[in-house]
Design an enzyme around this catalytic site. Structure first.
Site, PDB file in Angstrom:
ATOM      1  N   PRO A 262     -19.937   5.567  16.640  1.00  0.00           N
ATOM      2  CA  PRO A 262     -20.391   5.490  18.033  1.00  0.00           C
ATOM      3  C   PRO A 262     -20.138   4.160  18.731  1.00  0.00           C
ATOM      4  O   PRO A 262     -20.518   4.000  19.882  1.00  0.00           O
ATOM      5  CB  PRO A 262     -21.884   5.770  17.919  1.00  0.00           C
ATOM      6  CG  PRO A 262     -22.249   5.206  16.581  1.00  0.00           C
ATOM      7  CD  PRO A 262     -21.072   5.499  15.687  1.00  0.00           C
ATOM      8  N   GLY A 263     -19.546   3.182  18.028  1.00  0.00           N
ATOM      9  CA  GLY A 263     -19.078   2.010  18.740  1.00  0.00           C
ATOM     10  C   GLY A 263     -19.777   0.697  18.469  1.00  0.00           C
ATOM     11  O   GLY A 263     -19.480  -0.293  19.140  1.00  0.00           O
ATOM     12  N   LYS A 265     -19.484  -1.394  15.911  1.00  0.00           N
ATOM     13  CA  LYS A 265     -18.527  -2.397  15.449  1.00  0.00           C
ATOM     14  C   LYS A 265     -17.488  -2.693  16.538  1.00  0.00           C
ATOM     15  O   LYS A 265     -17.037  -3.832  16.666  1.00  0.00           O
ATOM     16  CB  LYS A 265     -17.867  -1.925  14.151  1.00  0.00           C
ATOM     17  CG  LYS A 265     -18.850  -1.770  12.991  1.00  0.00           C
ATOM     18  CD  LYS A 265     -18.169  -1.255  11.741  1.00  0.00           C
ATOM     19  CE  LYS A 265     -19.172  -1.015  10.635  1.00  0.00           C
ATOM     20  NZ  LYS A 265     -20.155   0.038  10.957  1.00  0.00           N
ATOM     21  N   ASP A 280     -11.073   7.550  17.534  1.00  0.00           N
ATOM     22  CA  ASP A 280     -11.913   8.515  16.832  1.00  0.00           C
ATOM     23  C   ASP A 280     -11.381   9.915  17.150  1.00  0.00           C
ATOM     24  O   ASP A 280     -10.909  10.162  18.266  1.00  0.00           O
ATOM     25  CB  ASP A 280     -13.382   8.398  17.240  1.00  0.00           C
ATOM     26  CG  ASP A 280     -14.323   9.003  16.198  1.00  0.00           C
ATOM     27  OD1 ASP A 280     -14.888   8.227  15.407  1.00  0.00           O
ATOM     28  OD2 ASP A 280     -14.472  10.241  16.174  1.00  0.00           O
ATOM     29  N   ASP A 306      -6.444  11.528  15.807  1.00  0.00           N
ATOM     30  CA  ASP A 306      -6.591  11.476  14.357  1.00  0.00           C
ATOM     31  C   ASP A 306      -5.958  10.178  13.894  1.00  0.00           C
ATOM     32  O   ASP A 306      -4.746   9.983  14.014  1.00  0.00           O
ATOM     33  CB  ASP A 306      -5.893  12.680  13.725  1.00  0.00           C
ATOM     34  CG  ASP A 306      -6.063  12.732  12.215  1.00  0.00           C
ATOM     35  OD1 ASP A 306      -6.329  11.683  11.597  1.00  0.00           O
ATOM     36  OD2 ASP A 306      -5.907  13.825  11.631  1.00  0.00           O
ATOM     37  N   ASP A 325     -13.617   1.766   9.235  1.00  0.00           N
ATOM     38  CA  ASP A 325     -14.971   2.186   8.843  1.00  0.00           C
ATOM     39  C   ASP A 325     -14.841   3.657   8.458  1.00  0.00           C
ATOM     40  O   ASP A 325     -15.049   4.551   9.270  1.00  0.00           O
ATOM     41  CB  ASP A 325     -15.934   1.978  10.010  1.00  0.00           C
ATOM     42  CG  ASP A 325     -17.379   2.273   9.636  1.00  0.00           C
ATOM     43  OD1 ASP A 325     -17.634   2.590   8.457  1.00  0.00           O
ATOM     44  OD2 ASP A 325     -18.247   2.197  10.522  1.00  0.00           O
ATOM     45  N   CYS A 378     -20.231   3.163   4.443  1.00  0.00           N
ATOM     46  CA  CYS A 378     -21.688   3.134   4.284  1.00  0.00           C
ATOM     47  C   CYS A 378     -22.082   3.992   3.087  1.00  0.00           C
ATOM     48  O   CYS A 378     -23.016   4.792   3.149  1.00  0.00           O
ATOM     49  CB  CYS A 378     -22.389   3.596   5.555  1.00  0.00           C
ATOM     50  SG  CYS A 378     -21.884   5.224   6.155  1.00  0.00           S
TER      51      CYS A 378
END
Length: 450
Positions: A262-263, A265, A280, A306, A325, A378
């Site tokens: 969602p932004g 970083k 994204d 993609d 990420d 993560c």
């Protein structure tokens, strides 16, 4: 909602929040739907809009508490039910979980927790026949529940066995137990601020962590907190805020942020002075990224694509930096997203490592010679972190590791590995009050292209 459910003629205060909580629990446990998709966006529960802010907060906390303590609750109910939880009426199971969680861990009077759970089953045609059972079991829970839990107090109960076994193998038994214990506590609210962390820590009744993150125990609607509407900060776990710092000086440099939504970083990179292209594959997620950047008055080139297939005609000689990420099992976020523990399976990890390797290869292709690549996930699973990077380094002679020093991450003890990579665990950054401690589980490595 299914036709078997109906609301009572006169709505009892608090019952609507518990009814929605039961629906969402059913979505996670029986339909494998994530909390996020049931709470936000086009697929969110339709009755959420009618809930007052206080009831919405109660509902969210109730669902999260149940999912964090699901193993313990299952053990408790097995002791209180001679024939087990009814399987022919999901609403009866939800009502028992909701009632027991309130009695044991929430500031709700026992009589109210019992009464509302009974009303919950009474309002469902399939479950109504279990109203007496729910009443009796929850009354016993109020009398005996804490004692039954104390008999078998074990952090491992609330982590799926396959996951606990993995953590024990990778990190050792004592660390695995400490991780499980940290996950059992409701996490604090972490914020990345644009400027003056000390000011915002004071304003939000929190503290400024050594890394610059502001941590607070404030609860309630995020949008109502001071500074949100003015775009002074954004929500981001303290561990998630570390990878973007590994690029060093970014002023005037071109950086690609793959899998950017969602932004959080992306915002860090822009704030550091980079010219950012954020990629994204989800149109909805890119729309959310643009919305977040707009609130923060930060500008980036945001594209729906993609990342593995994307070709950038404007890249010229390549990017100075690439941040990956990568999509992962997200086991490091269970303290904030407790549904992850019960939705993920061990088989998911293998499929995700294939994608992670492809994204790394793409990132190298986008990077100019001498550029910096930061890869992060993560996830607490080494297959999605250390092993993916080790395999890349073994196969790509032109890529090397650029070790991270403790000084770059404010000297946080224990999160830099001997190889010079970041590995945060939920039990890191302990505090006397566990609700103010902990970090999401994150892995990050910094690489350079020769």
């Amino acid at each position: 909602m299914p036709s078997t459910r109906f609301a009572p003629p006169t709505e009892v205060p608090g019952l609507a929040a518990r009814r929605i909580a039961a629906d969402i629990l059913d979505g996670v446990l029986h339909k494998r739907r994530t909390l996020d998709e049931q709470l936000e966006g086009a697929a969110a529960h339709p009755a959420l809009k009618a809930l007052a802010d206080r009831d919405r907060a109660l509902m969210r906390r109730l669902v999260a508490t149940i999912l964090r303590r699901l193993g313990t609750l299952g053990h408790l109910l097995s002791r209180l039910l001679d024939r087990g939880v009814p399987t022919d009426a999901p609403r009866a199971q939800s009502a028992l979980l909701i009632g027991a969680a309130q009695i044991l861990w929430m500031d709700v009077p026992d009589h109210a927790a019992v009464d509302l759970s009974v009303r919950l089953v009474q309002s469902d045609r399939r479950a109504a026949k279990y109203a007496g059972l729910v009443n009796a079991v929850l009354r016993r829970c109020a009398r005996e529940g804490q004692g039954l839990i104390d008999e078998v107090r074990s952090e491992a109960l609330d982590i799926p066995p396959w996951l606990m076994a993995r953590w024990t193998t990778h990190y050792g038994e004592s660390t695995a137990k400490a991780m499980a214990a940290a996950i059992g506590h409701e996490p604090p609210l972490d914020l990345t601020v644009k400027v003056d962390a000390a000011h915002w820590a004071a304003r939000l009744h929190g503290e400024a962590l050594p890394t610059g993150t502001v941590r607070t125990a404030l609860q309630g609607p995020i949008a109502m907190l001071p500074g949100f509407s003015e775009g002074r900060w954004w929500v981001q776990d303290a561990a998630a805020a570390l990878p973007a710092r590994l690029f060093g000086d970014l002023k005037g440099r071109r950086v690609a942020d793959l899998c950017a939504a969602p932004g959080g970083k992306t915002a860090q990179l822009v704030l550091a002075g980079a010219e950012v292209t954020a990629i994204d594959r989800s149109p909805n997620r890119v729309a959310r990224l643009r919305e977040n950047l707009g609130r923060l008055s930060l500008d980036a080139r945001a594209l729906v694509a993609d990342a593995v297939e994307w070709q950038d005609d404007a890249a010229g000689g390549g990017f100075d930096g690439v941040l990956v990420d990568a999509p992962c099992s997200a086991t490091g976020t269970i303290r904030r997203h407790p549904d992850v523990a019960w939705l993920k399976q061990e088989s998911d990890i293998v499929a995700l490592t294939v994608l992670q390797s492809r994204l790394l290869q793409k990132a190298i292709a986008l990077l100019k010679p001498g550029g910096t690549l930061v890869y992060c996930t993560c996830s607490l699973e080494p297959e999605e972190g250390e092993r993916v990077v080790a395999a890349l380094l073994a196969s790509e002679a032109g890529v090397r590791r650029a070790p991270v020093s403790a000084a770059e991450i404010a000297g946080l003890e224990g999160i830099v590995t001997p190889a010079g990579e970041l590995r945060t665990l939920p039990c890191h950054l302990p505090r006397d009050d566990p609700k103010l401690g902990g970090l999401d589980g994150f892995y990050a490595a910094r690489l350079t292209k020769s």
